[in-house]
Design a protein around this motif. Structure first.
Motif, short mmCIF file in Angstrom:
data_model
loop_
_atom_site.label_atom_id
_atom_site.label_comp_id
_atom_site.label_asym_id
_atom_site.label_seq_id
_atom_site.Cartn_x
_atom_site.Cartn_y
_atom_site.Cartn_z
N SER A 165 37.67 -57.44 -34.77
CA SER A 165 37.72 -56.01 -34.45
C SER A 165 38.36 -55.17 -35.53
O SER A 165 38.17 -53.97 -35.57
CB SER A 165 38.44 -55.81 -33.13
N SER A 186 28.33 -59.26 -43.49
CA SER A 186 28.03 -58.07 -42.70
C SER A 186 26.86 -58.39 -41.76
O SER A 186 25.85 -58.95 -42.19
CB SER A 186 27.60 -56.91 -43.61
N LEU A 187 27.02 -58.07 -40.48
CA LEU A 187 25.94 -58.24 -39.50
C LEU A 187 25.36 -56.86 -39.23
O LEU A 187 25.83 -56.13 -38.36
CB LEU A 187 26.49 -58.87 -38.22
N VAL A 207 33.24 -64.03 -34.88
CA VAL A 207 32.19 -63.02 -34.92
C VAL A 207 32.80 -61.68 -34.52
O VAL A 207 33.48 -61.58 -33.51
CB VAL A 207 31.02 -63.38 -34.00
N ASN A 208 32.56 -60.72 -35.35
CA ASN A 208 33.00 -59.35 -35.14
C ASN A 208 34.51 -59.23 -34.94
O ASN A 208 34.96 -58.74 -33.91
CB ASN A 208 32.26 -58.70 -33.97
N MET A 211 35.97 -52.27 -44.53
CA MET A 211 34.98 -52.17 -43.46
C MET A 211 34.13 -50.92 -43.71
O MET A 211 34.64 -49.90 -44.12
CB MET A 211 35.68 -52.10 -42.10
N PRO A 232 27.78 -52.49 -37.95
CA PRO A 232 28.27 -52.63 -36.57
C PRO A 232 29.14 -53.86 -36.33
O PRO A 232 29.93 -53.87 -35.39
CB PRO A 232 26.99 -52.69 -35.74
N ALA A 233 29.00 -54.91 -37.15
CA ALA A 233 29.76 -56.13 -36.89
C ALA A 233 29.90 -56.95 -38.17
O ALA A 233 29.14 -56.77 -39.13
CB ALA A 233 29.09 -56.95 -35.81
N TYR A 234 30.86 -57.85 -38.12
CA TYR A 234 31.11 -58.77 -39.24
C TYR A 234 31.23 -60.19 -38.71
O TYR A 234 31.51 -60.41 -37.53
CB TYR A 234 32.41 -58.40 -39.96
N LYS A 235 31.03 -61.15 -39.60
CA LYS A 235 31.26 -62.55 -39.28
C LYS A 235 32.25 -63.09 -40.30
O LYS A 235 31.98 -63.08 -41.50
CB LYS A 235 29.97 -63.35 -39.32
#
Length: 106
Positions: free
Chosen positions: A58, A78-79, A55-56, A32, A37-40
């Motif tokens: 944690s 990666s978002l 989605v995302n 990570m 800020p976020a992942y899918k």
């Protein structure tokens, strides 16, 4: 009026995807990046064409419980922002076996 987008860094895919299978569970792991800020996370049986999407998630590692006897495909994106998504990186396929959970009976 021209509007320019400013990107501090490109939305690059991450590295080091790995997995660890224990019976009917697989631990999916990727590096990570604190700047993302976020992942899918997408997972599917190799016989299916439909991805299940998380989605995302944690955390990495992510614990996945599936059906024993099936091979699964997975990938992560990666978002970086609402309109900027990296190319996906494919994880290695894995096959789940019988569950190793121990039940307690009286």
């Amino acid at each position: 009026m021209n509007i320019a987008k400013l990107h501090l860094a490109p939305c690059n895919p991450f590295k080091n995807l790995d997995h660890d299978v224990d019976g009917c569970e697989a631990t999916l792991i990727w590096d990570m990046d604190e700047c993302v800020p976020a992942y899918k996370l997408k997972i599917r049986k190799s016989t299916s064409t439909t991805w299940d999407v998380v989605v995302n998630p944690s955390t990495s590692p992510y614990l996945f419980e599936g059906d024993p006897g099936y091979t699964y495909k997975w990938r992560v994106e990666s978002l970086c922002s609402p309109d900027e998504i990296s190319n996906y990186i494919k994880g290695t396929e894995f096959t789940l076996s019988a569950c190793n959970k121990i039940g307690i009976s009286n």
